[in-house]
Structure formats: C-alpha cells, structure tokens
Scaffold this motif. Sequence first.
Motif, PDB file in Angstrom:
ATOM      1  N   MET A   1     -30.982  47.797  66.150  1.00  0.00           N
ATOM      2  CA  MET A   1     -32.092  47.184  66.794  1.00  0.00           C
ATOM      3  C   MET A   1     -33.275  47.226  65.960  1.00  0.00           C
ATOM      4  N   LEU A   2     -34.223  46.343  65.995  1.00  0.00           N
ATOM      5  CA  LEU A   2     -35.538  46.202  65.208  1.00  0.00           C
ATOM      6  C   LEU A   2     -36.600  47.050  65.816  1.00  0.00           C
ATOM      7  N   ALA A   3     -37.262  47.844  65.312  1.00  0.00           N
ATOM      8  CA  ALA A   3     -38.504  48.615  65.674  1.00  0.00           C
ATOM      9  C   ALA A   3     -39.593  47.706  66.196  1.00  0.00           C
ATOM     10  N   THR A   4     -40.222  47.921  67.043  1.00  0.00           N
ATOM     11  CA  THR A   4     -41.188  47.306  67.698  1.00  0.00           C
ATOM     12  C   THR A   4     -42.186  46.773  66.635  1.00  0.00           C
ATOM     13  N   ARG A   5     -42.787  47.291  65.923  1.00  0.00           N
ATOM     14  CA  ARG A   5     -43.684  46.828  64.741  1.00  0.00           C
ATOM     15  C   ARG A   5     -42.702  45.743  63.849  1.00  0.00           C
ATOM     16  N   ASP A   6     -41.627  45.805  63.795  1.00  0.00           N
ATOM     17  CA  ASP A   6     -40.778  44.803  63.131  1.00  0.00           C
ATOM     18  C   ASP A   6     -40.667  43.381  63.702  1.00  0.00           C
ATOM     19  N   VAL A   7     -40.387  43.699  65.220  1.00  0.00           N
ATOM     20  CA  VAL A   7     -40.124  42.500  66.036  1.00  0.00           C
ATOM     21  C   VAL A   7     -41.629  41.904  66.161  1.00  0.00           C
ATOM     22  N   GLU A   8     -42.625  42.777  66.197  1.00  0.00           N
ATOM     23  CA  GLU A   8     -43.994  41.873  66.432  1.00  0.00           C
ATOM     24  C   GLU A   8     -44.194  41.178  65.231  1.00  0.00           C
ATOM     25  N   LYS A   9     -44.121  41.918  63.861  1.00  0.00           N
ATOM     26  CA  LYS A   9     -44.274  41.063  62.776  1.00  0.00           C
ATOM     27  C   LYS A   9     -43.450  39.680  62.724  1.00  0.00           C
ATOM     28  N   ASN A  10     -42.265  40.052  62.966  1.00  0.00           N
ATOM     29  CA  ASN A  10     -41.387  38.607  62.832  1.00  0.00           C
ATOM     30  C   ASN A  10     -42.110  37.423  63.666  1.00  0.00           C
ATOM     31  N   TYR A  11     -42.735  38.024  64.986  1.00  0.00           N
ATOM     32  CA  TYR A  11     -43.186  37.060  65.760  1.00  0.00           C
ATOM     33  C   TYR A  11     -44.197  36.483  65.065  1.00  0.00           C
ATOM     34  N   ASN A 131     -75.530  47.316  70.029  1.00  0.00           N
ATOM     35  CA  ASN A 131     -75.373  46.027  69.348  1.00  0.00           C
ATOM     36  C   ASN A 131     -75.126  44.827  70.632  1.00  0.00           C
ATOM     37  N   GLY A 132     -75.076  45.325  71.634  1.00  0.00           N
ATOM     38  CA  GLY A 132     -75.036  44.468  72.542  1.00  0.00           C
ATOM     39  C   GLY A 132     -73.646  44.159  73.122  1.00  0.00           C
ATOM     40  N   GLY A 133     -72.985  43.574  74.187  1.00  0.00           N
ATOM     41  CA  GLY A 133     -71.518  43.506  74.400  1.00  0.00           C
ATOM     42  C   GLY A 133     -70.961  44.682  74.811  1.00  0.00           C
ATOM     43  N   TYR A 134     -71.660  45.735  75.397  1.00  0.00           N
ATOM     44  CA  TYR A 134     -71.367  46.860  76.152  1.00  0.00           C
ATOM     45  C   TYR A 134     -71.913  47.094  77.531  1.00  0.00           C
ATOM     46  N   SER A 135     -71.067  47.519  78.339  1.00  0.00           N
ATOM     47  CA  SER A 135     -71.276  47.977  79.519  1.00  0.00           C
ATOM     48  C   SER A 135     -70.833  49.111  79.851  1.00  0.00           C
ATOM     49  N   SER A 136     -71.224  50.143  80.982  1.00  0.00           N
ATOM     50  CA  SER A 136     -70.828  51.111  81.531  1.00  0.00           C
ATOM     51  C   SER A 136     -69.560  51.008  82.440  1.00  0.00           C
ATOM     52  N   SER A 137     -69.688  49.769  83.190  1.00  0.00           N
ATOM     53  CA  SER A 137     -68.601  49.289  83.977  1.00  0.00           C
ATOM     54  C   SER A 137     -68.020  48.078  83.472  1.00  0.00           C
ATOM     55  N   PHE A 138     -66.843  47.528  83.814  1.00  0.00           N
ATOM     56  CA  PHE A 138     -66.348  46.427  83.485  1.00  0.00           C
ATOM     57  C   PHE A 138     -65.044  46.365  84.079  1.00  0.00           C
ATOM     58  N   VAL A 139     -64.566  44.966  83.987  1.00  0.00           N
ATOM     59  CA  VAL A 139     -63.318  44.669  84.371  1.00  0.00           C
ATOM     60  C   VAL A 139     -62.373  44.810  83.436  1.00  0.00           C
ATOM     61  N   ASN A 140     -61.244  45.237  83.261  1.00  0.00           N
ATOM     62  CA  ASN A 140     -60.280  45.631  82.409  1.00  0.00           C
ATOM     63  C   ASN A 140     -59.096  44.748  82.749  1.00  0.00           C
ATOM     64  N   LEU A 141     -58.535  43.840  82.407  1.00  0.00           N
ATOM     65  CA  LEU A 141     -57.391  43.078  82.611  1.00  0.00           C
ATOM     66  C   LEU A 141     -56.335  43.621  82.008  1.00  0.00           C
ATOM     67  N   GLY A 142     -55.379  44.042  82.502  1.00  0.00           N
ATOM     68  CA  GLY A 142     -54.110  44.527  81.831  1.00  0.00           C
ATOM     69  C   GLY A 142     -52.890  43.811  82.244  1.00  0.00           C
ATOM     70  N   ILE A 143     -52.137  43.524  81.299  1.00  0.00           N
ATOM     71  CA  ILE A 143     -50.766  43.000  81.512  1.00  0.00           C
ATOM     72  C   ILE A 143     -49.877  44.021  81.012  1.00  0.00           C
ATOM     73  N   GLU A 144     -49.099  44.598  82.149  1.00  0.00           N
ATOM     74  CA  GLU A 144     -48.147  45.631  81.849  1.00  0.00           C
ATOM     75  C   GLU A 144     -46.916  45.584  82.043  1.00  0.00           C
ATOM     76  N   ILE A 145     -46.011  46.324  81.430  1.00  0.00           N
ATOM     77  CA  ILE A 145     -44.513  46.433  81.648  1.00  0.00           C
ATOM     78  C   ILE A 145     -44.110  48.153  81.211  1.00  0.00           C
ATOM     79  N   PHE A 146     -43.542  48.845  82.214  1.00  0.00           N
ATOM     80  CA  PHE A 146     -43.082  49.948  81.809  1.00  0.00           C
ATOM     81  C   PHE A 146     -41.695  50.155  81.539  1.00  0.00           C
ATOM     82  N   ASN A 147     -41.434  50.780  80.535  1.00  0.00           N
ATOM     83  CA  ASN A 147     -40.138  50.791  79.644  1.00  0.00           C
ATOM     84  C   ASN A 147     -39.292  49.418  79.401  1.00  0.00           C
ATOM     85  N   PRO A 148     -40.410  48.776  78.682  1.00  0.00           N
ATOM     86  CA  PRO A 148     -39.716  47.322  78.089  1.00  0.00           C
ATOM     87  C   PRO A 148     -39.262  47.495  76.802  1.00  0.00           C
ATOM     88  N   THR A 149     -38.570  46.411  76.524  1.00  0.00           N
ATOM     89  CA  THR A 149     -37.806  46.331  75.266  1.00  0.00           C
ATOM     90  C   THR A 149     -38.994  45.771  74.202  1.00  0.00           C
TER      91      THR A 149
END
Length: 373
Positions: A1-11, A131-149
């Motif tokens: 099985m290809l390592a994650t970094r290899d699969v990522e690179k192929n993509y 530099n701008g573009g910073y805030s002490s609170s913000f909305v973090n969008l997460g796209i998440e999978i636990f134990n993915p391939t």
Amino acid sequence: MLATRDVEKNYFIKNGWELRTCRNCGSEFYSKNEIFCNSYECIGGYRFLERPRPRRFFSLEDGCKQIEKYLLTECRRVQARPIVRSDRTLFASAAGQIFDAEIYEGSNEKSDKVFCFQPVIRLQNYGGHQNGGYSSSFVNLGIEIFNPTPHQHVESINLLLNLLSSLGLYVGHLCFKRKTYPVNDWGNIQTSSESLKIYYGGLEIGIINYFYIPDNRSMSDISLGIERLIWAINRTTSYFDAIGPLEYVIFIKDEHLFDAVRTLSLMASAGVVPGPKNHGSKFRMVASTLSDPNTILPLEELVQYYYLQWKFFIEPISNLTTTWYTIKNEISRLKNRNILERLGMNFRDERLNQSIYDLVRQDSSIIEKLRGC
C-alpha cells in the motif's frame, strides 16, 4: 500500500500540479504557476489584494451558507463543541477537537466524512500581530475523517479544491507547502503529521493534515479559517470587512477594537465571567484592549451584532442581556481604574464599579483634570 504522502503526490501530479522548491525559503510546494511558495514572507506581503475584485461581496454568513450547501452533497454536518473547555486547552481551538473522545479514549472505530463550523479562540501572542488577517476568535471549518485510508484523505483534498472553485476562488493561484511534523504534543498523547499549508497570494487560508495517532490510528483534518477564506474571495482592503458590521469597520480603522469586542462576545455568551484565573483572566486580558477612556465605540450595538453572528454557529449559554452586561461592566471597571491611575488617585474596588458621573459628583475637579490628561 502506498504511503499517504505518495498517494497525495500522485493526486496532485495527475491533476496538473507540479512539486517545486521555493526559490526563497527552499520548501517543497505544489503549484501550477508559482515559483515561490506564496507565504507572506516569501512574496513580501498580501499580494492577493492586487488581483481584481469580484462584483459580488460575501459576508461571513453568506459564505458559510454556500459552503454548507456544497459540503452537504458529500459530508454530514456535526455540531460545534462548546467553546469553554476544562482540559488541555481553556477554549476550543480547532475543529478537529470533535474527535477528542475517540483520540483520548483509544477508539479504533472509523468515522464517515463530516464537517464542522467550530468557533475557536486563540490568544497566543494576543495583540502582537501587525500584518492584518488575524483575529483572536474565528470560525474554523473542519472537514474530518477519523481512521481514514490515504485515498479517503486525498478524496477530501479533491472535495476542498472543488469547494474553493465553487466559491469563485481560482485554485490555480493556490500553493500547497509541504511540512512534516515528527512530534505534535497533544497532552498525554504524541502524534506525528504530514501537512500541506494552503497559501493564496501571501495569505495562509488553511492547512491539510494527516495525523498518525498511537495504536495504528489516524485522522484526516482539513482546516480552514473561514474569515481568511472570505477575505481571499472578496479581496477588499480589510480582513474585518466580511466580519462587519460594515458601517463601522469602514470608518473606524482600528481592527484590534473590533476583534476584542467580538472575542468578548463569544466568551461572555459562553458563560465566561471576568476573574483572576483561567478563563476569567483571559476575558480581562482581552477587555483591557478597550480600557482606554479615549476609546469610544457603539459597544452595545457591536455586542448585539457579534452575539447574533456567533449564534449562527454555536448555541449561546448566556442570553444577550447577560452577555452585554458582563462585557459592559468589566470595560467600565477597567476604564475607571485607568482614569483613577491617570489622576494619581487612590482607588478602592467599589470606586471601580462607579460610573464617571458618580466619580465627578464626589469631586467635580475630575472633569478638568481628565481634560488635561
């Protein structure tokens, strides 16, 4: 099985991206057009602001509604976790914390692909960003999978690129900077990760993580700062334009003031009250930004605006009235302390809770003394 970094690179290679080396910092990154990794330091600023602006302007809520509609075609939305925490961190700091139970209780279960709009508070180096573009609170969008391939992780990357394109962001201008973290300290657990930092014309808008967790577990975590993403799409001068309210942000130039009110609104709506320790001390630290008597803001209107904005993402614990008075009373106390210190006057706790009118009634000379400060 290809390592994650290899699969990522192929993509990436298969889809027309090239793995390059930044001519400035020497880091590896995927790009279609760039010779630098697109970080702020390597290209000398926020160059994305030089690109033509779209006709349509996205507010924070507009952007999130469109993001949700798109992601629901492939993912399930999960509720944000409470902002106040009692273990490891004082406040929620990442969407990936939705899997805390699985991570720390040793679960080996696989999850489906989910997404979450998680309000977060991060106070490291509070007030120190220039530099701008910073805030002490913000909305973090997460796209998440636990134990993915690895292949499921790459499918999430593909989903991300399609999402960004649907929002009108030209993905050919993005760079994905490779980074390996041999050790991430998560309290009593140490993980490692392979990451891609996402840059757009000098602005880091997110990060793609594949975490290796002890006991042969893993997590796919795509994390975006929504406010930064919307800024990248709108390309107006201020990061705070999409956060609003526009009628004040345009004319009051100090973004630190809006940031402080917004973060205090999130804290107070989550039940935090000012105090000497833990959550309360952080409340006081942020409130001190607004303690200068010369700082005049439509505070009540701003608190109401940000209270309703946060309510779009997370159910508040305190009602609007309680939230307002928690913030108002602490700022008033800090302003009174500032005034008394400027006047060289001794102060007692009860005097800090008085209004300026009460102080003047006791000593009318305070008016002229303050004008001379």
